[in-house]
Design a protein around this motif. Sequence first.
Motif, PDB file in Angstrom:
ATOM      1  N   UNK A   7      41.658  75.911  -5.736  1.00 57.17           N
ATOM      2  CA  UNK A   7      40.815  76.772  -4.903  1.00 57.17           C
ATOM      3  C   UNK A   7      41.563  77.046  -3.613  1.00 57.17           C
ATOM      4  N   UNK A   8      41.902  78.319  -3.408  1.00 54.56           N
ATOM      5  CA  UNK A   8      42.701  78.716  -2.248  1.00 54.56           C
ATOM      6  C   UNK A   8      41.860  79.594  -1.332  1.00 54.56           C
ATOM      7  N   UNK A   9      41.683  79.123  -0.097  1.00 56.67           N
ATOM      8  CA  UNK A   9      40.830  79.799   0.877  1.00 56.67           C
ATOM      9  C   UNK A   9      39.563  79.003   1.082  1.00 56.67           C
ATOM     10  N   UNK A  65      45.386  92.592   1.353  1.00 56.98           N
ATOM     11  CA  UNK A  65      46.791  92.252   1.628  1.00 56.98           C
ATOM     12  C   UNK A  65      47.021  90.749   1.491  1.00 56.98           C
ATOM     13  N   UNK A  66      45.997  89.959   1.822  1.00 55.85           N
ATOM     14  CA  UNK A  66      46.134  88.507   1.679  1.00 55.85           C
ATOM     15  C   UNK A  66      46.163  88.111   0.208  1.00 55.85           C
ATOM     16  N   UNK A  67      45.324  88.764  -0.594  1.00 53.85           N
ATOM     17  CA  UNK A  67      45.298  88.459  -2.022  1.00 53.85           C
ATOM     18  C   UNK A  67      46.620  88.837  -2.679  1.00 53.85           C
ATOM     19  N   UNK A  68      47.113  90.038  -2.380  1.00 48.46           N
ATOM     20  CA  UNK A  68      48.366  90.486  -2.982  1.00 48.46           C
ATOM     21  C   UNK A  68      49.534  89.614  -2.515  1.00 48.46           C
ATOM     22  N   UNK A  69      49.534  89.234  -1.259  1.00 50.43           N
ATOM     23  CA  UNK A  69      50.579  88.348  -0.758  1.00 50.43           C
ATOM     24  C   UNK A  69      50.528  86.985  -1.426  1.00 50.43           C
ATOM     25  N   UNK A  70      49.306  86.477  -1.615  1.00 48.67           N
ATOM     26  CA  UNK A  70      49.151  85.191  -2.297  1.00 48.67           C
ATOM     27  C   UNK A  70      49.670  85.265  -3.723  1.00 48.67           C
ATOM     28  N   UNK A  71      49.273  86.314  -4.439  1.00 46.41           N
ATOM     29  CA  UNK A  71      49.711  86.450  -5.829  1.00 46.41           C
ATOM     30  C   UNK A  71      51.237  86.549  -5.920  1.00 46.41           C
ATOM     31  N   UNK A  72      51.853  87.285  -5.006  1.00 45.67           N
ATOM     32  CA  UNK A  72      53.308  87.377  -4.997  1.00 45.67           C
ATOM     33  C   UNK A  72      53.941  85.997  -4.830  1.00 45.67           C
ATOM     34  N   UNK A  73      53.273  85.133  -4.065  1.00 48.91           N
ATOM     35  CA  UNK A  73      53.804  83.800  -3.791  1.00 48.91           C
ATOM     36  C   UNK A  73      53.597  82.836  -4.950  1.00 48.91           C
ATOM     37  N   UNK A  74      52.425  82.894  -5.615  1.00 52.18           N
ATOM     38  CA  UNK A  74      52.062  81.803  -6.525  1.00 52.18           C
ATOM     39  C   UNK A  74      52.161  82.117  -8.005  1.00 52.18           C
ATOM     40  N   UNK A  75      52.251  83.386  -8.381  1.00 48.69           N
ATOM     41  CA  UNK A  75      52.254  83.699  -9.817  1.00 48.69           C
ATOM     42  C   UNK A  75      53.398  83.009 -10.550  1.00 48.69           C
ATOM     43  N   UNK A  76      54.521  82.882  -9.887  1.00 49.35           N
ATOM     44  CA  UNK A  76      55.663  82.229 -10.517  1.00 49.35           C
ATOM     45  C   UNK A  76      55.543  80.724 -10.598  1.00 49.35           C
ATOM     46  N   UNK A  77      54.547  80.150  -9.878  1.00 49.97           N
ATOM     47  CA  UNK A  77      54.398  78.692  -9.863  1.00 49.97           C
ATOM     48  C   UNK A  77      53.343  78.198 -10.849  1.00 49.97           C
ATOM     49  N   UNK A  78      52.532  79.112 -11.376  1.00 47.53           N
ATOM     50  CA  UNK A  78      51.471  78.719 -12.312  1.00 47.53           C
ATOM     51  C   UNK A  78      52.013  78.733 -13.742  1.00 47.53           C
ATOM     52  N   UNK A  79      51.391  77.948 -14.596  1.00 47.69           N
ATOM     53  CA  UNK A  79      51.842  77.951 -15.987  1.00 47.69           C
ATOM     54  C   UNK A  79      51.331  79.210 -16.686  1.00 47.69           C
ATOM     55  N   UNK A  80      52.060  79.715 -17.658  1.00 51.81           N
ATOM     56  CA  UNK A  80      51.657  80.948 -18.346  1.00 51.81           C
ATOM     57  C   UNK A  80      50.245  80.841 -18.930  1.00 51.81           C
ATOM     58  N   UNK A  81      49.495  81.937 -18.792  1.00 51.33           N
ATOM     59  CA  UNK A  81      48.141  81.970 -19.339  1.00 51.33           C
ATOM     60  C   UNK A  81      47.066  81.474 -18.408  1.00 51.33           C
ATOM     61  N   UNK A  82      47.444  81.001 -17.210  1.00 54.27           N
ATOM     62  CA  UNK A  82      46.444  80.547 -16.234  1.00 54.27           C
ATOM     63  C   UNK A  82      45.495  81.693 -15.893  1.00 54.27           C
ATOM     64  N   UNK A  83      44.218  81.370 -15.753  1.00 53.43           N
ATOM     65  CA  UNK A  83      43.227  82.377 -15.384  1.00 53.43           C
ATOM     66  C   UNK A  83      43.095  82.451 -13.870  1.00 53.43           C
ATOM     67  N   UNK A  84      43.334  83.648 -13.308  1.00 51.34           N
ATOM     68  CA  UNK A  84      43.206  83.873 -11.872  1.00 51.34           C
ATOM     69  C   UNK A  84      41.883  84.596 -11.606  1.00 51.34           C
ATOM     70  N   UNK A  85      41.041  84.001 -10.773  1.00 51.64           N
ATOM     71  CA  UNK A  85      39.747  84.577 -10.439  1.00 51.64           C
ATOM     72  C   UNK A  85      39.702  84.802  -8.926  1.00 51.64           C
ATOM     73  N   UNK A  86      39.714  86.047  -8.504  1.00 53.15           N
ATOM     74  CA  UNK A  86      39.668  86.346  -7.073  1.00 53.15           C
ATOM     75  C   UNK A  86      38.248  86.693  -6.664  1.00 53.15           C
TER      76      UNK A  86
END
Length: 293
Positions: A7-9, A65-86
């Motif tokens: 949970x981020x934020x 802009x915060x959401x897009x910046x966060x996704x740019x930062x963390x998408x590469x750190x999550x395992x494939x198939x992770x569910x992202x709920x904004x």
Amino acid sequence: MSRSVAFIGLGHMGAPMAANLVKAGHRVRGYDLVVTPGAGLEPAASARDAVADVDVVISMLPAGRHVLGLYDDILGAARPGTLFVDCSTIDVADARTAHDRAVTAGMRALDAPVSGGVVGAEAATLTFMAGGGGAEFAEARPLLEAMGKKAVHCGGPGAGQAAKICNNMILGVSMIVVSEAFVLGESLGLSHQALYDVASTASGQCWALSVNCPVPGPVPASPANRDYRPGFAASLMAKDLGLAANAARAGGVNAELGMRAAELYAAYAERAGAAEDFSGIVRAIRDRSGEQT
């Protein structure tokens, strides 16, 4: 079924939402740039650390802009198939962009903004408006229901955000006209209680009146009885109405009341900011009417 969640934020909304997930038996790793994760949450050293090896990533941030910046930062750190709920309230176009970036990175995504404010977040009575695939919604639903009383699948990517800004346009316009009615009643010698007793059981009944009444007295739990401490801050209403106004302009929609509400709340929020509930606009209406606040 217990899930592992990042949970981020963890602001006024995110912290109680995350706490309700913990109460429901989920393992929650929390991260915020400013706020320290509360009891029951596993603290993460960074956003990337938070999302490593979890089933679901939930975010609650101020703007697109915060959401897009966060996704740019963390998408590469999550395992494939992770569910992202904004669960942030952002522009529909930004929500679709976030969804596309997640899918391109091998993830799954859902936009799921909320209605209900801090009180709803604390009481787990939020309403979630979700946009994305049906399978993603079905997977996220138990988590959403742990944080709220209702979750509605509104359609494809961005549909949750579309529903949110339409709903809040209704709410913003409603609060303005309810406030104007009370100020008009004052000028005519009508007590707040008398107007409330009539309108709350007649055709003027609405959420802005019966739950978030903008004057002290008739609804003891409304922010008006706490010197307009939010609640749902004026700055957030101004933001949401601005998103609705932008969408109306882009779509060529003749939304005269929605546009005017956006202007009024922008002016009010410039003074009140995050310090006052959006129902405090009644005081601005009094001021412009020559009445003493």
